[in-house]
Design a protein around this motif. Structure first.
Motif, PDB file in Angstrom:
ATOM      1  N   ALA A 118       6.781  67.410  58.728  1.00  0.00           N
ATOM      2  CA  ALA A 118       7.329  68.689  58.264  1.00  0.00           C
ATOM      3  C   ALA A 118       8.347  69.278  59.233  1.00  0.00           C
ATOM      4  N   GLU A 119       8.172  69.000  60.540  1.00  0.00           N
ATOM      5  CA  GLU A 119       9.096  69.585  61.520  1.00  0.00           C
ATOM      6  C   GLU A 119      10.505  69.008  61.435  1.00  0.00           C
ATOM      7  N   ASN A 120      10.673  67.940  60.654  1.00  0.00           N
ATOM      8  CA  ASN A 120      12.000  67.338  60.488  1.00  0.00           C
ATOM      9  C   ASN A 120      12.764  67.904  59.295  1.00  0.00           C
ATOM     10  N   ILE A 121      12.360  69.059  58.824  1.00  0.00           N
ATOM     11  CA  ILE A 121      13.008  69.631  57.641  1.00  0.00           C
ATOM     12  C   ILE A 121      14.504  69.872  57.870  1.00  0.00           C
ATOM     13  N   ASP A 122      14.896  70.240  59.085  1.00  0.00           N
ATOM     14  CA  ASP A 122      16.323  70.452  59.358  1.00  0.00           C
ATOM     15  C   ASP A 122      17.100  69.138  59.237  1.00  0.00           C
ATOM     16  N   ILE A 123      16.517  68.042  59.733  1.00  0.00           N
ATOM     17  CA  ILE A 123      17.145  66.724  59.608  1.00  0.00           C
ATOM     18  C   ILE A 123      17.241  66.344  58.134  1.00  0.00           C
ATOM     19  N   TYR A 124      16.145  66.525  57.422  1.00  0.00           N
ATOM     20  CA  TYR A 124      16.071  66.224  55.991  1.00  0.00           C
ATOM     21  C   TYR A 124      17.205  66.924  55.236  1.00  0.00           C
ATOM     22  N   GLU A 125      17.334  68.218  55.468  1.00  0.00           N
ATOM     23  CA  GLU A 125      18.343  69.003  54.747  1.00  0.00           C
ATOM     24  C   GLU A 125      19.762  68.630  55.172  1.00  0.00           C
ATOM     25  N   GLN A 126      19.953  68.342  56.453  1.00  0.00           N
ATOM     26  CA  GLN A 126      21.290  67.998  56.934  1.00  0.00           C
ATOM     27  C   GLN A 126      21.737  66.637  56.415  1.00  0.00           C
ATOM     28  N   ILE A 127      20.811  65.702  56.289  1.00  0.00           N
ATOM     29  CA  ILE A 127      21.139  64.393  55.713  1.00  0.00           C
ATOM     30  C   ILE A 127      21.742  64.571  54.322  1.00  0.00           C
ATOM     31  N   LEU A 128      21.118  65.420  53.519  1.00  0.00           N
ATOM     32  CA  LEU A 128      21.604  65.667  52.160  1.00  0.00           C
ATOM     33  C   LEU A 128      22.923  66.434  52.172  1.00  0.00           C
ATOM     34  N   LYS A 129      23.017  67.410  53.054  1.00  0.00           N
ATOM     35  CA  LYS A 129      24.229  68.228  53.132  1.00  0.00           C
ATOM     36  C   LYS A 129      25.444  67.395  53.490  1.00  0.00           C
ATOM     37  N   GLN A 130      25.248  66.346  54.315  1.00  0.00           N
ATOM     38  CA  GLN A 130      26.369  65.534  54.784  1.00  0.00           C
ATOM     39  C   GLN A 130      26.593  64.268  53.948  1.00  0.00           C
ATOM     40  N   GLY A 131      26.022  64.239  52.748  1.00  0.00           N
ATOM     41  CA  GLY A 131      26.338  63.157  51.815  1.00  0.00           C
ATOM     42  C   GLY A 131      25.467  61.936  51.913  1.00  0.00           C
ATOM     43  N   GLY A 132      24.381  62.016  52.683  1.00  0.00           N
ATOM     44  CA  GLY A 132      23.468  60.881  52.789  1.00  0.00           C
ATOM     45  C   GLY A 132      22.404  60.918  51.713  1.00  0.00           C
ATOM     46  N   GLY A 133      21.252  60.310  51.998  1.00  0.00           N
ATOM     47  CA  GLY A 133      20.220  60.255  50.982  1.00  0.00           C
ATOM     48  C   GLY A 133      18.821  60.159  51.555  1.00  0.00           C
ATOM     49  N   ILE A 134      17.857  60.697  50.822  1.00  0.00           N
ATOM     50  CA  ILE A 134      16.426  60.575  51.102  1.00  0.00           C
ATOM     51  C   ILE A 134      15.864  59.663  50.019  1.00  0.00           C
ATOM     52  N   ILE A 135      15.237  58.560  50.416  1.00  0.00           N
ATOM     53  CA  ILE A 135      14.876  57.492  49.475  1.00  0.00           C
ATOM     54  C   ILE A 135      13.400  57.132  49.629  1.00  0.00           C
ATOM     55  N   SER A 136      12.747  56.821  48.522  1.00  0.00           N
ATOM     56  CA  SER A 136      11.350  56.401  48.554  1.00  0.00           C
ATOM     57  C   SER A 136      11.003  55.641  47.284  1.00  0.00           C
ATOM     58  N   GLU A 137      10.002  54.780  47.374  1.00  0.00           N
ATOM     59  CA  GLU A 137       9.493  54.140  46.162  1.00  0.00           C
ATOM     60  C   GLU A 137       8.317  54.929  45.591  1.00  0.00           C
ATOM     61  N   TYR A 138       7.942  55.994  46.276  1.00  0.00           N
ATOM     62  CA  TYR A 138       6.784  56.778  45.851  1.00  0.00           C
ATOM     63  C   TYR A 138       7.224  57.991  45.051  1.00  0.00           C
ATOM     64  N   PRO A 139       6.448  58.346  44.028  1.00  0.00           N
ATOM     65  CA  PRO A 139       6.878  59.402  43.108  1.00  0.00           C
ATOM     66  C   PRO A 139       6.833  60.792  43.735  1.00  0.00           C
ATOM     67  N   MET A 140       7.492  61.700  43.105  1.00  0.00           N
ATOM     68  CA  MET A 140       7.566  63.080  43.542  1.00  0.00           C
ATOM     69  C   MET A 140       6.157  63.653  43.746  1.00  0.00           C
ATOM     70  N   GLY A 141       5.985  64.365  44.855  1.00  0.00           N
ATOM     71  CA  GLY A 141       4.705  64.989  45.135  1.00  0.00           C
ATOM     72  C   GLY A 141       3.737  64.133  45.929  1.00  0.00           C
ATOM     73  N   ASP A 142       4.039  62.841  46.090  1.00  0.00           N
ATOM     74  CA  ASP A 142       3.145  61.940  46.825  1.00  0.00           C
ATOM     75  C   ASP A 142       3.188  62.274  48.317  1.00  0.00           C
ATOM     76  N   GLY A 143       2.044  62.631  48.872  1.00  0.00           N
ATOM     77  CA  GLY A 143       1.980  62.999  50.285  1.00  0.00           C
ATOM     78  C   GLY A 143       1.865  61.834  51.236  1.00  0.00           C
ATOM     79  N   GLY A 144       1.737  60.623  50.711  1.00  0.00           N
ATOM     80  CA  GLY A 144       1.686  59.442  51.559  1.00  0.00           C
ATOM     81  C   GLY A 144       0.276  59.109  52.011  1.00  0.00           C
ATOM     82  N   THR A 145      -0.036  57.821  52.043  1.00  0.00           N
ATOM     83  CA  THR A 145      -1.292  57.337  52.617  1.00  0.00           C
ATOM     84  C   THR A 145      -0.938  56.304  53.678  1.00  0.00           C
ATOM     85  N   GLY A 146      -1.952  55.861  54.434  1.00  0.00           N
ATOM     86  CA  GLY A 146      -1.710  54.999  55.588  1.00  0.00           C
ATOM     87  C   GLY A 146      -0.847  53.782  55.310  1.00  0.00           C
TER      88      GLY A 146
END
Length: 312
Positions: free
Chosen positions: A138-166
């Protein structure tokens, strides 16, 4: 550590069924989430060749540009100040040379690689072990938002809302390496999660690069061992750029000198003016004209009319 992709056939079929639902597609669209299914024209072709390629990808922002080189940077979460500096400096210099930096946006080396890439000129991409709408950590929210702002992308094979498991995190490493031309490891213990990415990369036929460290430093045991076993010893972005390629079409590539890669990466089949190239590369007029002359002499570009340049 063992690389693993769980048998998720039932889960995959369930997601594919949802993706065919207009209601679910509308839900994704409302959240600003895109998706692409394996075999579709816009599915990353670089992933298609691997048997473990995900059946679908969710993403916010953009997918990596297939016509630009990509380098994955991974490493220890509990990294040293040396590792942080090396990851950030190398990522920034790669980005300034037109190379897309890909990471997992984890704590430590991944975060500093993303920060460095964000200081450069080329969009960067993060592959998550959660849904793309879940910023982890969660502390990387600034990185997350800046990646999108600068034309990059956030990518996953997991569906929306998935909090991740080990098991999601070692599994996503195959996507990090799969989308990249090379994988750079900056600090890793002898038994490190980063080495799972290396295993995937080797299976996928990717080149491995590693930053050396002190023999007495546990954080360097993994990287020093990789170098002993043939990984490219990397002390700056130049070590990678000397051998990186820029793809010119779907099934053909040429080697471009590192100092010309940034300019070459923005030249297209549609002619561009010198002013447009300066605006896109942030290079000076003298640098642009000198490099354009070299690319013309090497036969990589053409000048259809005076003052305009295009791919040959």
């Amino acid at each position: 550590m063992e690389k693993i992709v769980k048998n998720t056939n039932e889960w995959t079929e369930e997601i594919l069924e949802k993706l065919n639902s207009k209601e679910y597609q509308d839900e994704l669209k409302k959240a600003g989430v895109n998706f692409v299914i394996k075999g579709a024209p816009d599915y990353p072709k670089i992933l298609m060749q691997y048997k473990e390629a995900p059946e679908f990808l969710f993403y916010k922002g953009n997918l990596p540009d297939p016509n630009k080189a990509a380098v994955a940077i991974v490493g220890a979460r509990g990294c040293s100040s040396y590792g942080r500096k090396m990851a950030k400096d190398i990522a920034r210099d790669l980005s300034n040379s037109g190379v897309q930096v890909i990471s997992g946006m984890a704590r430590g080396i991944d975060s500093y690689a993303a920060l460095g890439a964000l200081e450069g000129d080329t969009p960067t991409f993060a592959i998550l072990g959660t849904g793309v709408d879940v910023c982890y950590p969660a502390e990387n929210i600034d990185i997350y938002e800046q990646i999108l702002k600068q034309g990059g992308g956030i990518i996953s094979e997991y569906p929306m809302g998935d909090g991740g498991t080990g098991w999601h995190f070692p599994a996503r490493n195959r996507i990090i390496s799969g989308l990249s031309n090379k994988v750079l490891v900056v600090e890793a213990k002898e038994r490190s999660g980063s080495l799972i990415t290396v295993e995937w990369a080797l299976e996928q036929g990717k080149d491995i690069c590693a930053v050396p460290g002190r023999a007495t430093d546990k954080l360097s045991n993994g990287t020093n061992e990789l170098i002993k076993n043939g990984a490219l010893m990397t002390t700056s972005a130049k070590d990678i750029l000397d051998d990186v390629f820029v793809s010119v079409c779907e099934d053909q590539s040429i080697n471009i000198r590192s100092d010309l890669a940034k300019l070459y990466s923005v030249i297209e089949s549609t002619p561009k003016t010198v002013d447009e190239l300066i605006s896109e590369t942030k290079l000076s007029y003298s640098e642009i004209t000198e490099q354009l002359l070299e690319l013309l002499m090497l036969g990589y570009i053409a000048q259809p009319v005076d003052g305009y340049y295009e791919l040959k």
